[in-house]
Write a protein that holds these residues in place. Structure first.
Motif, PDB file in Angstrom:
ATOM      1  N   GLU A 161      63.732 -63.356 -34.852  1.00 18.19           N
ATOM      2  CA  GLU A 161      63.783 -64.182 -33.633  1.00 18.19           C
ATOM      3  C   GLU A 161      62.395 -64.564 -33.109  1.00 18.19           C
ATOM      4  O   GLU A 161      62.269 -65.423 -32.244  1.00 18.19           O
ATOM      5  N   GLU A 162      61.343 -63.942 -33.651  1.00 14.14           N
ATOM      6  CA  GLU A 162      59.981 -64.261 -33.221  1.00 14.14           C
ATOM      7  C   GLU A 162      59.295 -65.306 -34.107  1.00 14.14           C
ATOM      8  O   GLU A 162      58.236 -65.815 -33.769  1.00 14.14           O
ATOM      9  N   VAL A 163      59.902 -65.627 -35.251  1.00 20.15           N
ATOM     10  CA  VAL A 163      59.303 -66.598 -36.167  1.00 20.15           C
ATOM     11  C   VAL A 163      59.499 -68.000 -35.604  1.00 20.15           C
ATOM     12  O   VAL A 163      60.549 -68.313 -35.044  1.00 20.15           O
ATOM     13  N   HIS A 164      58.489 -68.843 -35.756  1.00 22.29           N
ATOM     14  CA  HIS A 164      58.613 -70.235 -35.331  1.00 22.29           C
ATOM     15  C   HIS A 164      57.751 -71.129 -36.214  1.00 22.29           C
ATOM     16  O   HIS A 164      56.793 -70.672 -36.849  1.00 22.29           O
ATOM     17  N   ILE A 165      58.127 -72.382 -36.259  1.00 17.90           N
ATOM     18  CA  ILE A 165      57.358 -73.371 -37.009  1.00 17.90           C
ATOM     19  C   ILE A 165      55.943 -73.418 -36.436  1.00 17.90           C
ATOM     20  O   ILE A 165      55.749 -73.425 -35.228  1.00 17.90           O
ATOM     21  N   GLY A 166      54.965 -73.426 -37.324  1.00 17.68           N
ATOM     22  CA  GLY A 166      53.564 -73.482 -36.884  1.00 17.68           C
ATOM     23  C   GLY A 166      52.915 -72.129 -36.698  1.00 17.68           C
ATOM     24  O   GLY A 166      51.713 -72.051 -36.435  1.00 17.68           O
ATOM     25  N   LEU A 167      53.678 -71.038 -36.825  1.00 21.30           N
ATOM     26  CA  LEU A 167      53.129 -69.688 -36.655  1.00 21.30           C
ATOM     27  C   LEU A 167      51.998 -69.457 -37.657  1.00 21.30           C
ATOM     28  O   LEU A 167      52.179 -69.618 -38.860  1.00 21.30           O
ATOM     29  N   PRO A 168      50.797 -69.070 -37.190  1.00 16.01           N
ATOM     30  CA  PRO A 168      49.698 -68.765 -38.109  1.00 16.01           C
ATOM     31  C   PRO A 168      49.989 -67.473 -38.878  1.00 16.01           C
ATOM     32  O   PRO A 168      50.353 -66.455 -38.284  1.00 16.01           O
ATOM     33  N   ILE A 169      49.835 -67.530 -40.185  1.00 16.57           N
ATOM     34  CA  ILE A 169      50.116 -66.370 -41.046  1.00 16.57           C
ATOM     35  C   ILE A 169      49.035 -66.239 -42.109  1.00 16.57           C
ATOM     36  O   ILE A 169      48.283 -67.171 -42.366  1.00 16.57           O
TER      37      ILE A 169
END
Length: 165
Positions: A134-142
């Motif tokens: 539920e914390e993942v989102h598009i654009g998340l830096p990884i």
């Protein structure tokens, strides 16, 4: 077939129905095989993973950059050269998998991401760890993480959010 015959009378019994009054036999049988293979021209990619490097392919003609190994450019057909990918990416898209092959059953649910890198034309498919779905989102830096005991498989690399240890 006679005019009075119906398809139902002449066709075999449907699947799942007792055949001659006997339930279908289900037998569990262990199967194991040693499979010897070569990564051939993609070998540098897997050796790179063992050294903590993520390698892509750059076209020697049109300069198209692939996040996954290619010996020849799919745009212009020229040969490619190996190039290190950036060690920072972003989630382009993701999915949460609630079922996986035998290797991943203990990890379900797990997250698969398509990673986008700056100045790279294609995406890289990998797992995302150390974050709740539920914390993942598009654009998340990884960033990529590499196993300490290489197996020379694509699972030797995965991604984690930038802030995780």
């Amino acid at each position: 077939m006679k005019d009075t015959d119906t398809a139902e009378e002449t066709s075999p019994e449907p699947k799942g129905v007792n055949l001659f009054g006997v339930d279908p036999l289900i037998i569990q049988d262990h199967y194991e095989i040693d499979y010897r293979h070569s990564y051939a021209q993609d070998s540098p990619f897997f050796v790179g993973l063992s050294k903590g490097d993520l390698l892509g392919s750059r076209c020697t003609g049109c300069q198209y950059m692939y996040a996954t190994p290619r010996s020849h450019c799919m745009e212009c057909g020229a040969t490619t050269t190996w190039e290190k990918l950036p060690l920072i990416g972003r989630v382009h898209t993701f999915t949460v998998c609630y079922y996986g092959g035998e290797s991943f059953l203990k990890e379900t649910p797990f997250i698969l991401v398509l990673v986008e890198f700056q100045n790279v034309n294609t995406l890289f498919l990998s797992r995302l760890k150390s974050i709740a779905p539920e914390e993942v989102h598009i654009g998340l830096p990884i960033r990529p993480r590499f196993t300490k005991a290489p197996t020379f498989r694509v699972t030797d690399v995965w991604f984690e959010p930038m802030g995780s240890t």
